[in-house]
Design a protein around this motif. Structure first.
Motif, mmCIF file in Angstrom:
data_model
loop_
_atom_site.group_PDB
_atom_site.id
_atom_site.type_symbol
_atom_site.label_atom_id
_atom_site.label_comp_id
_atom_site.label_asym_id
_atom_site.label_seq_id
_atom_site.Cartn_x
_atom_site.Cartn_y
_atom_site.Cartn_z
ATOM 1 N N PRO A 191 0.772 -1.170 0.021
ATOM 2 C CA PRO A 191 -0.091 -0.040 0.024
ATOM 3 C C PRO A 191 0.889 1.477 0.065
ATOM 4 O O PRO A 191 0.379 2.572 -0.702
ATOM 5 C CB PRO A 191 -0.693 0.017 1.175
ATOM 6 N N GLU A 194 1.454 2.088 -3.445
ATOM 7 C CA GLU A 194 0.558 2.573 -4.049
ATOM 8 C C GLU A 194 0.004 3.733 -3.697
ATOM 9 O O GLU A 194 -0.505 4.845 -4.494
ATOM 10 C CB GLU A 194 -0.703 1.596 -3.983
ATOM 11 N N ILE A 197 1.986 6.244 -5.598
ATOM 12 C CA ILE A 197 1.512 6.308 -6.966
ATOM 13 C C ILE A 197 0.630 7.540 -6.993
ATOM 14 O O ILE A 197 0.573 8.259 -7.686
ATOM 15 C CB ILE A 197 1.258 5.256 -7.519
ATOM 16 N N THR A 198 -0.487 7.458 -6.122
ATOM 17 C CA THR A 198 -1.722 8.077 -6.077
ATOM 18 C C THR A 198 -1.076 9.644 -5.683
ATOM 19 O O THR A 198 -1.909 10.684 -5.976
ATOM 20 C CB THR A 198 -2.638 7.876 -4.987
ATOM 21 N N VAL A 199 -0.186 10.076 -5.041
ATOM 22 C CA VAL A 199 0.302 11.160 -4.726
ATOM 23 C C VAL A 199 1.227 11.798 -5.920
ATOM 24 O O VAL A 199 1.826 12.738 -5.799
ATOM 25 C CB VAL A 199 1.161 11.566 -3.386
ATOM 26 N N GLY A 200 1.335 10.910 -7.083
ATOM 27 C CA GLY A 200 2.094 11.444 -8.124
ATOM 28 C C GLY A 200 3.536 11.552 -8.320
ATOM 29 O O GLY A 200 4.181 12.093 -9.022
ATOM 30 N N THR A 201 4.078 10.463 -7.335
ATOM 31 C CA THR A 201 5.563 10.206 -7.597
ATOM 32 C C THR A 201 6.059 9.564 -8.891
ATOM 33 O O THR A 201 5.485 8.595 -9.160
ATOM 34 C CB THR A 201 5.901 9.508 -6.378
ATOM 35 N N ARG B 337 -9.897 0.673 -6.634
ATOM 36 C CA ARG B 337 -8.632 0.866 -7.241
ATOM 37 C C ARG B 337 -8.622 1.497 -8.610
ATOM 38 O O ARG B 337 -7.501 2.061 -9.156
ATOM 39 C CB ARG B 337 -7.850 -0.594 -7.262
ATOM 40 N N ALA B 340 -8.810 5.231 -8.413
ATOM 41 C CA ALA B 340 -7.515 5.701 -7.807
ATOM 42 C C ALA B 340 -6.457 5.533 -8.918
ATOM 43 O O ALA B 340 -5.402 5.949 -8.973
ATOM 44 C CB ALA B 340 -7.011 5.046 -6.725
ATOM 45 N N LEU B 342 -5.005 2.891 -9.887
ATOM 46 C CA LEU B 342 -3.853 2.064 -9.418
ATOM 47 C C LEU B 342 -3.912 0.864 -10.420
ATOM 48 O O LEU B 342 -3.122 0.119 -10.662
ATOM 49 C CB LEU B 342 -4.072 1.522 -8.178
ATOM 50 N N ARG B 366 -1.073 12.375 -14.373
ATOM 51 C CA ARG B 366 -0.362 12.881 -13.108
ATOM 52 C C ARG B 366 -1.116 13.931 -12.756
ATOM 53 O O ARG B 366 -1.202 14.210 -11.317
ATOM 54 C CB ARG B 366 1.169 12.954 -13.460
ATOM 55 N N ARG B 369 -3.874 13.200 -10.500
ATOM 56 C CA ARG B 369 -3.838 12.160 -9.437
ATOM 57 C C ARG B 369 -4.113 12.879 -7.929
ATOM 58 O O ARG B 369 -4.471 12.376 -7.006
ATOM 59 C CB ARG B 369 -2.392 11.799 -9.377
ATOM 60 N N VAL B 372 -7.660 12.891 -5.990
ATOM 61 C CA VAL B 372 -8.113 11.546 -5.791
ATOM 62 C C VAL B 372 -7.068 10.947 -4.731
ATOM 63 O O VAL B 372 -5.940 10.759 -5.149
ATOM 64 C CB VAL B 372 -8.504 10.594 -6.790
ATOM 65 N N GLN B 373 -7.148 10.946 -3.434
ATOM 66 C CA GLN B 373 -6.519 10.387 -2.675
ATOM 67 C C GLN B 373 -7.206 8.786 -1.809
ATOM 68 O O GLN B 373 -8.537 8.885 -1.756
ATOM 69 C CB GLN B 373 -5.899 11.223 -1.668
ATOM 70 N N ILE B 374 -6.101 8.018 -1.513
ATOM 71 C CA ILE B 374 -6.771 6.795 -1.075
ATOM 72 C C ILE B 374 -6.119 6.454 0.609
ATOM 73 O O ILE B 374 -4.953 6.905 0.835
ATOM 74 C CB ILE B 374 -6.610 5.740 -1.811
ATOM 75 N N PHE B 376 -5.669 3.266 2.934
ATOM 76 C CA PHE B 376 -5.785 1.694 2.894
ATOM 77 C C PHE B 376 -6.172 1.120 4.151
ATOM 78 O O PHE B 376 -5.978 1.457 5.210
ATOM 79 C CB PHE B 376 -4.510 1.179 2.378
ATOM 80 N N GLY B 396 4.046 14.143 -1.571
ATOM 81 C CA GLY B 396 2.974 14.559 -2.707
ATOM 82 C C GLY B 396 3.070 15.944 -2.947
ATOM 83 O O GLY B 396 3.413 16.191 -4.182
ATOM 84 N N ARG B 444 -1.710 12.535 5.142
ATOM 85 C CA ARG B 444 -0.868 12.273 3.987
ATOM 86 C C ARG B 444 -1.762 12.705 2.784
ATOM 87 O O ARG B 444 -1.528 13.222 1.923
ATOM 88 C CB ARG B 444 -0.167 10.998 3.570
ATOM 89 N N MET B 448 -2.578 16.507 -0.072
ATOM 90 C CA MET B 448 -2.722 16.981 -1.576
ATOM 91 C C MET B 448 -3.808 17.660 -1.625
ATOM 92 O O MET B 448 -4.052 17.921 -2.999
ATOM 93 C CB MET B 448 -2.940 15.456 -2.337
#
Lengths: 302, 550
Positions: A191, A194, A197-201, B337, B340, B342, B366, B369, B372-374, B376, B396, B444, B448
């Protein structure tokens, strides 16, 4: 405002302290350290030129003392601690200098294998369409035995450190690739990767920052095992006469030289053999200890 | 089950001042300390507590299964049918285990040997403890398998565990535990890994076995819904000590200890509060989303197609929480997913702020991105263990060009907002508890400044009291930032409390979709009905009498 969480924060455990608590890390580290010192300080450890041939003191037993003229013509007594070989060379000096070759081979082979294996492994683990192609290629490389490859390389180039290193690196690289690929495949599903990835790295940064650090500990462990294997294979190649040229003292060369007179003068095989065995044992113990501490899968519960 | 204590006579199990010492390096001296309670013949006693309360250690101590060298019995007594077991030799303990007392575990897949046929695994108990012939053993195994309602036992007896469903595996475990008619059955979170409808069946089975065979059951759980469903008496534990013992009704509606009251109050109610429908702008519009997995093919043999999500359409407005509810394999996480990005959806549109991001390539995606934040499920894996919390939070914003100093300043504010010390930014994830880590993960995501927050089972791994806090936090940030929240959960209680609207998914399809209150009071689809009927502890009002006693 949300309800504050006041659970106390736990202190951090130190990896270094764990390492120093492991007996096999300490013993292995001491042995490897001693060998490195012996190799580095070889000229100052009361050694003679390891290539110096002296027909008057051929095949002497350990502890033999001879009177020899030095460069200025003075007569000086010389004690051959480990005896001499059939050309009258000092086995003690040759064994001490031999540590250099073994350690250089072990270190370069493990470093080169890990760097190449890491790169290919990261690509195979991350670029899905390349994975199949790369891994089948690696399977092919793995099928090449180091000794056969060395014979081939020596016949194309000439015998020497380069051919030996290449011959050992080629079959080791696929093992590193498999290790790195399997780590990458499991870490990329984590996770936290992932989330990154979602924060655009961007992908290169993602691999460098989040995936790569996870491979370091297993690679250190794998590196020590490659090092031990490389030292052993180098000795085998030299013993077979397809490794380092015979004028350079390596443990394999010394043993090869003493093979014919082994029954009468066992010192030729005994001393380099002991050094070889102890070094490989030391490196392996270090690797075992490192794995117990660094590899989370081996971690004891509690 | 009427909550009455079990019949009198010698209790099946008596614990008296039982203590188990932890190794000296631990943060406390005892895993359990002075635990005393009893289980009567044919009685179900639930031991309930949060993680670290010592409930599982209690069960291990009774079975003589404490991990060697780590946990040691340091005092007290355990009596099984009046016979002291703490002084038993290992051989005597082995004779008791399986025959007089037996245990079932949380994870039925790992508790069964994957390379042995299930019949052989049940028969093993008979082989060790009885002198029956192979023929007699097989007949007895068939009988016990039929009694736990396994279908087609004649062929299932020769099946391997992987051929069975999770619920069937747990039935096999129960069959193996009960084949010798033990007087005591210890069940350590036996339904936690199961889907809610399967859980309901297993709970019914355990109650049936207990009633039919007169077995005393020591049932360990963290779930008050399960307690309400099955318990006759309840033992509440905290930090290795017994906090309160009472009948089910006493504990659930009139708890006396402050800790129990807090726990009971934290249990989300199955009755949704009334909510006004949101009419704000649409933040997320999913239209006809499908995800199909194709495996096999040219080299790997027969092609297999799995439709993980089919034609899913869901809208989330700003400031609104929309839940996706379903069991494992329903496709709810697949939808999350895909949104997001993924994973790449096979078909359909995902509009975020009016832009369809479903087909955008990574480089074009990008800039979107950040919207949308997730968050888990697993708080232990959602933060990089090698990086400080601060580095994780500012990653981020820095990716999107904010300076490290500015991002850090905002991160400090966010830490305060989620209820943590700003200084904690310097620390590493393993220094925090699960609830704290989940707060960090939320910080976190908020860093964003997203429009949509996806919570993928974000509170499912947390203890009930922590869960209540994190849910309150999520609701707080939703309101504060006018966030659209897509809330993925299997837990109907949580969904009832936090969601404005709910979509119920089954086998990749949304079977029903509507406002929470409407769905709970008037479900249309048969599956939704089944799901609600299976929710443990429905119709029980938690903490109904707390106000009266305090």
């Amino acid at each position: 405002m949300a309800v504050a969480d006041t659970t106390p924060v736990r202190p951090r455990a130190s990896v270094l302290r764990q390492l120093l608590r492991s007996t096999s890390v300490i013993i292995g580290g001491l042995i490897v350290g001693a060998m490195v010192i012996i190799g580095a300080l070889a000229p100052w450890l009361d050694t003679r030129d390891p290539a110096e041939v002296n027909p008057s003191v051929r095949n002497k037993l350990p502890g033999f003392t001879a009177t020899i003229r030095d460069d200025d013509g003075n007569k000086v007594p010389v004690t051959y601690r480990f005896g001499t070989d059939s050309l009258g060379r000092d086995i003690y000096s040759r064994v001490v200098y031999g540590a250099r070759v073994s350690l250089i081979v072990g270190l370069t082979v493990s470093l080169i294998s890990i760097v190449i294996g890491l790169l290919i492994g990261l690509i195979a683990g991350y670029v899905r369409w390349l994975d199949g192609i790369l891994m089948r290629f690696m399977d092919g490389l793995m099928a090449i035995p180091a000794i056969l490859l060395a014979i081939g390389l020596v016949s194309v180039f000439r015998a020497g450190l380069f051919a030996v290193v290449v011959a050992i690196v080629v079959p080791e690289v696929p093992r590193v690739v498999r290790l790195v690929r399997s780590i990458v495949l499991s870490i990329r599903e984590e996770p936290y990767v992932e989330s990154a990835i979602t924060v655009g790295t961007p992908t290169p940064l993602l691999i460098f920052r989040h995936v790569l650090p996870n491979t370091i500990a297993p690679l250190i462990v794998q590196g020590t095992f490659i090092c031990a294997a490389a030292i052993l294979i180098e000795a085998i190649l030299s013993f077979l006469g397809i490794g380092i040229p015979p004028e350079i003292p390596t443990w394999g060369n010394i043993m090869a030289e003493g093979r014919t007179l082994f029954r009468v003068f066992p010192q030729n095989i005994l001393y380099p053999g002991i050094f070889l065995a102890v070094t490989v044992l030391g490196v392996n113990m270090l690797g075992d200890g490192l794995r117990d501490v660094l590899d989370p899968k081996m971690e004891r519960r509690g | 089950m009427d909550g009455a204590p079990g019949p009198s006579g010698t209790p099946v199990l008596e614990l008296d001042g039982l203590s188990v010492a932890l190794p000296k390096t631990g943060d406390r001296t005892h895993a359990i300390d002075g635990v005393s309670f009893s289980v009567g013949r044919g009685e179900i006693v639930c031991v309930v507590g949060e993680s670290g309360s010592g409930k599982s250690v209690t069960a291990q101590a009774v079975m003589g299964l404490l991990p060697k060298g780590q946990l040691t019995l340091s005092g007290g007594s355990i009596r099984l049918e009046g016979k002291e077991v703490t002084t038993c030799t290992p051989a005597e303990l082995r004779a008791l285990r399986g025959a007089r007392m037996s245990m079932i575990f949380q994870e039925p897949m790992t508790a069964l040997n994957p390379v042995e046929r299930v019949g052989a695994q049940i028969g093993e108990v008979l082989e060790i403890h009885t002198s029956l012939s192979a023929e007699e053993r097989r007949n007895k195994v068939l009988d016990v398998m039929a009694s736990v309602h396994l279908p087609d036992v004649a062929s299932m007896i020769d099946a391997f565990p992987h051929q069975l469903s999770g619920g069937q595996r747990q039935r096999v475990m129960i069959a193996a535990a009960l084949v010798l008619d033990p007087v005591l059955l210890i069940a350590d979170e036996p339904t936690t890994a199961l889907d809610v409808t399967t859980q309901a069946q297993i709970l019914k089975l355990i109650a049936e076995m207990q009633a039919r065979r007169g077995t005393g059951v020591l049932f360990i759980t963290h779930d008050f819904g399960v307690v309400a469903e099955i318990a006759q008496r309840v033992v509440v534990m905290q930090h290795g000590k017994v906090v309160e013992i009472g009948t089910r009704d006493e504990i659930i509606s009139r708890p006396k200890a402050a800790y129990t009251q807090m726990l009971i109050k934290s249990v989300p109610s199955l009755e949704p509060p009334s909510r006004t429908p949101k009419t704000s702008a649409v933040a997320l519009a999913i239209e006809g989303l499908s995800k199909t997995y194709v495996s096999g093919g040219f080299l790997a043999g027969k092609k297999r197609v799995v439709k993980a999500a089919q034609n899913v359409s869901i809208e989330v407005r700003r400031g609104e929480t929309v839940g996706i509810v379903g069991e494992s394999g329903s496709g709810k996480t697949t939808v999350a997913r895909c949104v997001a990005r993924l994973i790449d959806p096979t078909d359909g549109e995902i509009k975020i702020g009016g832009v369809d991001v479903a087909r955008l390539r990574e480089s074009a995606l990008r800039p979107h991105r950040k919207h949308v934040q997730i968050v888990f499920q697993d708080p232990y894996r959602s933060l990089n263990p090698r990086r400080t919390v601060g580095a994780s939070i500012i990653e981020g914003p820095v990716n999107f060009g904010e300076s490290t100093a500015d991002a850090t300043r905002r991160a400090r504010d966010l830490m305060t907002l989620v209820g943590l010390q700003p200084d904690a930014l310097e620390r590493f994830p393993h220094q925090f508890s699960g609830g704290q880590r989940q707060r960090i993960a939320i910080a976190r995501a908020l860093a964003m400044e997203p429009r949509l927050l996806i919570a993928d089972e974000a509170v499912s791994a947390l203890d009930v009291s922590v869960q209540a806090q994190v849910l309150a936090l999520l609701d707080d940030v939703r309101e504060r930032f006018d966030l659209a929240v897509l809330f993925i959960t299997h837990d109907l209680r949580v969904a009832a409390q936090i969601c404005d609207r709910i979509a119920v998914m089954q086998n990749g399809v949304v079977v029903e979709h509507g406002p929470t209150a409407e769905l709970f009071s008037n479900a249309q689809h048969a599956y939704t009905h089944a799901l609600f009927a299976a929710a443990p502890g429905r119709g029980v009002k938690f903490g109904a009498g707390i106000e009266a006693t305090t």
